[in-house]
Design a protein around this motif. Structure first.
Motif, mmCIF file in Angstrom:
data_model
loop_
_atom_site.group_PDB
_atom_site.id
_atom_site.type_symbol
_atom_site.label_atom_id
_atom_site.label_comp_id
_atom_site.label_asym_id
_atom_site.label_seq_id
_atom_site.Cartn_x
_atom_site.Cartn_y
_atom_site.Cartn_z
ATOM 1 N N ASN A 14 -14.111 -35.153 7.360
ATOM 2 C CA ASN A 14 -14.534 -36.341 6.612
ATOM 3 C C ASN A 14 -16.052 -36.392 6.563
ATOM 4 O O ASN A 14 -16.703 -36.445 7.610
ATOM 5 N N ILE A 16 -19.380 -37.992 6.543
ATOM 6 C CA ILE A 16 -19.877 -39.309 6.952
ATOM 7 C C ILE A 16 -21.312 -39.507 6.470
ATOM 8 O O ILE A 16 -21.653 -40.534 5.923
ATOM 9 N N ASN A 36 -21.217 -51.769 10.090
ATOM 10 C CA ASN A 36 -20.357 -50.988 10.977
ATOM 11 C C ASN A 36 -19.757 -49.825 10.182
ATOM 12 O O ASN A 36 -19.344 -50.001 9.040
ATOM 13 N N GLY A 37 -19.749 -48.683 10.812
ATOM 14 C CA GLY A 37 -19.116 -47.532 10.168
ATOM 15 C C GLY A 37 -19.969 -46.857 9.118
ATOM 16 O O GLY A 37 -19.500 -45.948 8.419
ATOM 17 N N GLY A 39 -22.510 -44.934 9.582
ATOM 18 C CA GLY A 39 -22.940 -43.593 9.970
ATOM 19 C C GLY A 39 -24.159 -43.544 10.881
ATOM 20 O O GLY A 39 -24.731 -42.482 11.116
ATOM 21 N N LYS A 40 -24.537 -44.684 11.431
ATOM 22 C CA LYS A 40 -25.736 -44.728 12.285
ATOM 23 C C LYS A 40 -25.558 -43.875 13.543
ATOM 24 O O LYS A 40 -26.418 -43.042 13.884
ATOM 25 N N SER A 41 -24.433 -44.088 14.233
ATOM 26 C CA SER A 41 -24.199 -43.290 15.445
ATOM 27 C C SER A 41 -23.986 -41.827 15.091
ATOM 28 O O SER A 41 -24.364 -40.929 15.853
ATOM 29 N N THR A 42 -23.372 -41.602 13.943
ATOM 30 C CA THR A 42 -23.171 -40.223 13.504
ATOM 31 C C THR A 42 -24.528 -39.524 13.368
ATOM 32 O O THR A 42 -24.707 -38.412 13.869
ATOM 33 N N HIS A 203 -28.239 -53.846 15.274
ATOM 34 C CA HIS A 203 -27.704 -54.802 14.303
ATOM 35 C C HIS A 203 -28.535 -56.079 14.274
ATOM 36 O O HIS A 203 -28.328 -56.925 13.426
HETATM 37 N N1 LIG Z 1 -13.125 -38.312 14.556
HETATM 38 C C1 LIG Z 1 -13.308 -39.009 13.429
HETATM 39 N N2 LIG Z 1 -12.494 -38.807 12.368
HETATM 40 C C2 LIG Z 1 -12.660 -39.511 11.229
HETATM 41 N N3 LIG Z 1 -13.614 -40.442 11.052
HETATM 42 C C3 LIG Z 1 -14.445 -40.657 12.069
HETATM 43 C C4 LIG Z 1 -14.340 -39.966 13.313
HETATM 44 N N4 LIG Z 1 -15.297 -40.417 14.136
HETATM 45 C C5 LIG Z 1 -15.982 -41.358 13.431
HETATM 46 N N5 LIG Z 1 -15.470 -41.508 12.214
HETATM 47 C C6 LIG Z 1 -15.909 -42.442 11.176
HETATM 48 O O1 LIG Z 1 -17.255 -42.235 10.857
HETATM 49 C C7 LIG Z 1 -17.805 -43.422 10.355
HETATM 50 C C8 LIG Z 1 -19.182 -43.632 10.908
HETATM 51 O O2 LIG Z 1 -19.105 -43.939 12.279
HETATM 52 P P1 LIG Z 1 -20.394 -44.294 13.133
HETATM 53 O O3 LIG Z 1 -19.977 -44.395 14.545
HETATM 54 O O4 LIG Z 1 -21.464 -43.356 12.799
HETATM 55 O O5 LIG Z 1 -20.737 -45.734 12.568
HETATM 56 P P2 LIG Z 1 -21.906 -46.725 12.992
HETATM 57 O O6 LIG Z 1 -22.744 -46.915 11.802
HETATM 58 O O7 LIG Z 1 -22.562 -46.261 14.217
HETATM 59 O O8 LIG Z 1 -21.082 -48.053 13.270
HETATM 60 P P3 LIG Z 1 -21.298 -49.226 14.349
HETATM 61 O O9 LIG Z 1 -22.314 -50.127 13.804
HETATM 62 O O10 LIG Z 1 -19.984 -49.885 14.409
HETATM 63 O O11 LIG Z 1 -21.695 -48.591 15.634
HETATM 64 C C9 LIG Z 1 -16.821 -44.533 10.692
HETATM 65 O O12 LIG Z 1 -16.150 -44.942 9.529
HETATM 66 C C10 LIG Z 1 -15.882 -43.870 11.654
HETATM 67 O O13 LIG Z 1 -14.578 -44.405 11.576
#
Ligand SMILES: Nc1ncnc2c1ncn2[C@@H]1O[C@H](COP(=O)(O)OP(=O)(O)OP(=O)(O)O)[C@@H](O)[C@H]1O
Ligand SMILES: [Mg+2]
Lengths: 259, 440
Positions: A14, A16, A36-37, A39-42, A203
């Motif tokens: 997927n 991201i 949320n979601g 992609g920041k942590s990604t 946030h």
């Molecule tokens: N193993 C995985 N398989 C599929 N999707 C994934 C996987 N791990 C993460 N994701 C998706 O990647 C997207 C980005 O996640 P990420 O943790 O980067 O978000 P974020 O911006 O840090 O969110 P938050 O503010 O909640 O911490 C999310 O939609 C999450 O569900």
């Protein structure tokens, strides 16, 4: 110091991150915000080299090197540090042992003498002051049984020990109480020098009251949807994200960031 | 195969007859030994069709013509290097199963009887105690290995801690396999009787001076009387070519406590049977252990904790670390007999597999015949956690070092409980051997 160009990354097939561009110079503080979601942590984990994420396009240049070619531990020894949104527990390994090994790995890399346990104890005592961390946490297993806030404080203790050039702090503020937030943010400020840089993922504006960013980037749907100065964070605080992620539908809740 | 096993038994029979002719012990013991030999002839070595031996095949041991060791005459051995510093004034050395007065140091043991088991059986001052407990808990009627050990019982250690005596110095018994010759078999025997309200710490240390093939077949019987406390460490560091089989049986008196930790490191094939019988109210035991096995090692722990009376507690944590093509077996039975109400029994076995070729067969079992009890058990088999490894890497720790560190952390739950500093240090060193740094 850091240049991210058209970065695409996927997990389990997927996608991201869908083309991130970001430039960070020495002495700068960047804030990354976004729903949320989005992609920041990604992004943070890709920079740290988490093996589960696959970079599908783009490049990351750090201090003139291709960061993506370095193993995670090499990146860390070169001065990249990520404070985890969800720090990991390491049973059976004390915080002090862990920190000393990490510290010495870096010293070795720099061609410096390693510190023995006694020497390191003094250094650790000094660095613990930065985040006002009690000595009792040093003999406990890494993060094991730590409260949410204690884990976050422990991340910044690690930063204080390792003195990174580039620190990516992923929601270090979440879980910290009001006093702890002040202490930890104060600690981060103490660690800031003209030679290093910090990216804070958050946030909330309240962290940015302490750690004042030079730039704010809003991540939405795997792209930087908006950039600005510290005022942008204030604007987000009052208006939410909708006007950025969905500018044509005022007040729409139809947010589909990850698609 | 059958004929080969029979041939080996003949080998033991011949040695048995030779001992009987040349150096008979005392009449009472000769009777016991004779009957044990008869029993061994009937039982032989346990075979894999026996449910308790399903995963541990002794055929290679049975096939080998091991020669039972005889009392070593005036050998000079550096046994000191096996002594944990804490036990400098209280260590007993047993060479190839025979107690060595010369190599032992007993200055820290004034209030304790620590003598050759054969003397104890013969001496009018001790023979009543020795004879009442010897071959009682580790009976030889249903167990070929115990029968074989008993048939060759000519020495060993008798440790008698009198009533109300608190022994401050930890007592070490080193069972040394010495290179008299290759393919020798030794039958170490230990009898510990801790009288009412006494307390002591015991360290059993199985080591060798050489790296040849040999066979250690040990039996330890431990009697803990009312209100007595025993802390017991058992280190098994046999050579990598050794066969090691060993039985530990303990019986616990009223309000007594038995805290034991077994560390199994050595041997090509090792099997430890530990049984604890709680047959008086208010007794409590901790039966913990750690087994580490690498390529071409097979290690097996069978444990039985038998709650026969009410208000007894038992705690068990066994951890295993397996690398290469190592094989391990953990079989832990907890019985809660009828009427053993208010029993609190807890059992955990956790295994860490460091290689895809390593394997463990784990079987925790609870058999409960009482209704007002608190019992829990569980087993886990896993690999190193990739998120933990990444966390360490993200702090600059290279993956190899990270793996060692996590492995060390896994073992630490058992190691940190050990109250003897030098044992802990030795174990940390073993676990961290690849780790080119000292941690503390
Ligand atoms: N193993 C995985 N398989 C599929 N999707 C994934 C996987 N791990 C993460 N994701 C998706 O990647 C997207 C980005 O996640 P990420 O943790 O980067 O978000 P974020 O911006 O840090 O969110 P938050 O503010 O909640 O911490 C999310 O939609 C999450 O569900
Ligand atoms: Mg996140």
């Amino acid at each position: 110091m850091l240049e991210i160009r058209n970065l695409h990354a996927a997990i389990n097939g997927n996608e991201i991150l869908k083309g991130i561009n970001l430039t960070v110079k020495k002495g700068e503080i960047h804030a990354i915000m976004g729903p949320n979601g989005s992609g920041k942590s990604t992004l943070a984990k890709v920079l740290a080299g988490h093996p589960q994420y696959e970079v599908t396009a783009g490049e990351v240049i750090y201090e003139g090197k291709n960061l993506l070619e370095l193993a995670p531990d090499e990146r860390a020894r070169e001065g990249v540090f990520m404070a985890f949104q969800y720090p990991i527990e390491i049973p059976g390994v004390s915080n002090a042992q862990f920190l000393r090994l990490a510290y010495n790995e870096k010293r070795k890399h720099l061609g410096e003498e390693e510190l023995d346990p006694l020497e390191f104890k003094d250094l650790l005592k000094e660095r613990a002051k930065v985040v006002e961390m009690d000595a009792s946490f040093m003999t406990r297993s890494v993060n094991e049984g730590f409260s949410g806030g204690e884990k976050k404080r422990n991340e910044i203790l690690q930063m204080a020990v390792l003195e990174p050039k580039l620190a990516v702090l992923d929601e270090t503020d979440s879980g910290l109480d009001i006093d702890a937030l002040r202490v930890v943010a104060g600690g981060v400020n103490q660690l800031l020098t003209p030679d290093n840089a910090i990216i804070v993922v958050t946030h909330y504006q309240r962290l940015l009251n302490y750690i004042v960013p030079d730039y704010v980037h809003v991540l939405a749907g795997g792209r930087i949807a908006r950039e600005g100065g510290k005022e942008l964070a204030l604007e987000l605080e009052s208006k939410g994200y909708d006007w950025i992620t969905n500018p044509n539908v005022a007040g729409s809740a139809n947010l589909n960031a990850a698609s | 195969m059958v004929t080969e096993i029979a041939k080996t038994e003949n080998n033991y029979q011949a040695a048995f007859r030779a001992v009987r002719a040349s150096s008979p012990t005392v009449p009472w013991l000769e009777l016991v030994r004779g009957s044990a030999m008869e029993r061994f002839e009937q039982l032989g070595f346990p075979a894999v069709h026996n449910e308790e031996w399903k995963y541990t095949n002794l055929a290679p041991l049975a096939k080998q013509e091991f020669v039972p060791a005889t009392r070593p005459a005036g050998v000079v051995i550096d046994a000191e290097r096996f002594v944990f510093p804490e036990t400098a004034t209280a260590h007993l050395v047993v060479v190839n199963g025979f107690f060595s007065e010369e190599l032992s140091v007993k200055t820290g043991l004034e209030n304790v009887i620590a003598i050759d088991l054969l003397s104890a059986v013969a001496d009018a001052r001790y023979n009543k105690v020795a004879r009442s407990y010897l071959a009682r808990n580790a009976g030889y009627h249903n167990n070929g290995l115990s029968a074989l050990n008993t048939a060759f019982l000519q020495s060993g250690v008798f440790l008698w801690i009198p009533r109300n005596v608190k022994v401050e110095t930890p007592i070490q018994v080193t069972f040394l396999a010495d290179a008299g010759r290759a393919d020798s078999a030794a039958f170490p025997r230990l009898l510990v009787v801790a009288e009412e309200n006494s307390s002591a710490t015991l360290i059993e240390n199985f080591v060798s001076t050489h790296d040849q093939q040999y066979f250690t077949n040990a039996v330890a019987e431990i009697v803990i009387k009312d209100g007595a406390r025993l802390e017991h460490y058992r280190m098994q560091r046999e050579s990598s070519k050794a066969f090691h089989t060993s039985i530990t049986s303990a019986e616990l008196g009223r309000n007594s406590s038995y805290d034991t930790t077994s560390i199994n490191l050595g041997g090509r094939l090792s099997r430890h049977d530990i049984s604890v019988v709680l047959d008086h109210e208010g007794a409590e035991c901790w039966v913990d252990g750690l087994y580490l096995a690498g390529s071409d090692q097979h290690t097996d722990t069978h444990s039985v904790i038998d709650h026969q009376q009410p208000h007894c507690n038992s705690h068990q944590l066994y951890k295993g670390i397996l690398d290469g093509n190592a094989r391990a077996v953990f079989n832990g039975k907890i019985f809660v007999r009828e009427g053993a109400q208010k029993t609190d029994a807890m059992q955990t076995n956790k295994n860490l597999l460091l290689s895809p070729q390593a394997r463990v067969d784990t079987k925790p079992q609870l058999e409960i015949y009482a209704d007002d009890v608190k019992c829990a058990h569980g087993a886990a088999v896993g690999q190193l956690d990739q998120e933990e490894l990444f966390y360490l890497q993200a702090r600059g720790i290279n993956p190899e070092l990270g793996r060692s560190l996590l492995t060390y952390g896994f073992a630490e739950e058992v190691i940190e409980k050990i109250k003897i500093d030098s044992i802990r240090a030795q174990l940390d060193e073993v676990v961290l051997r690849q780790l080119n740094t000292q941690l503390e």
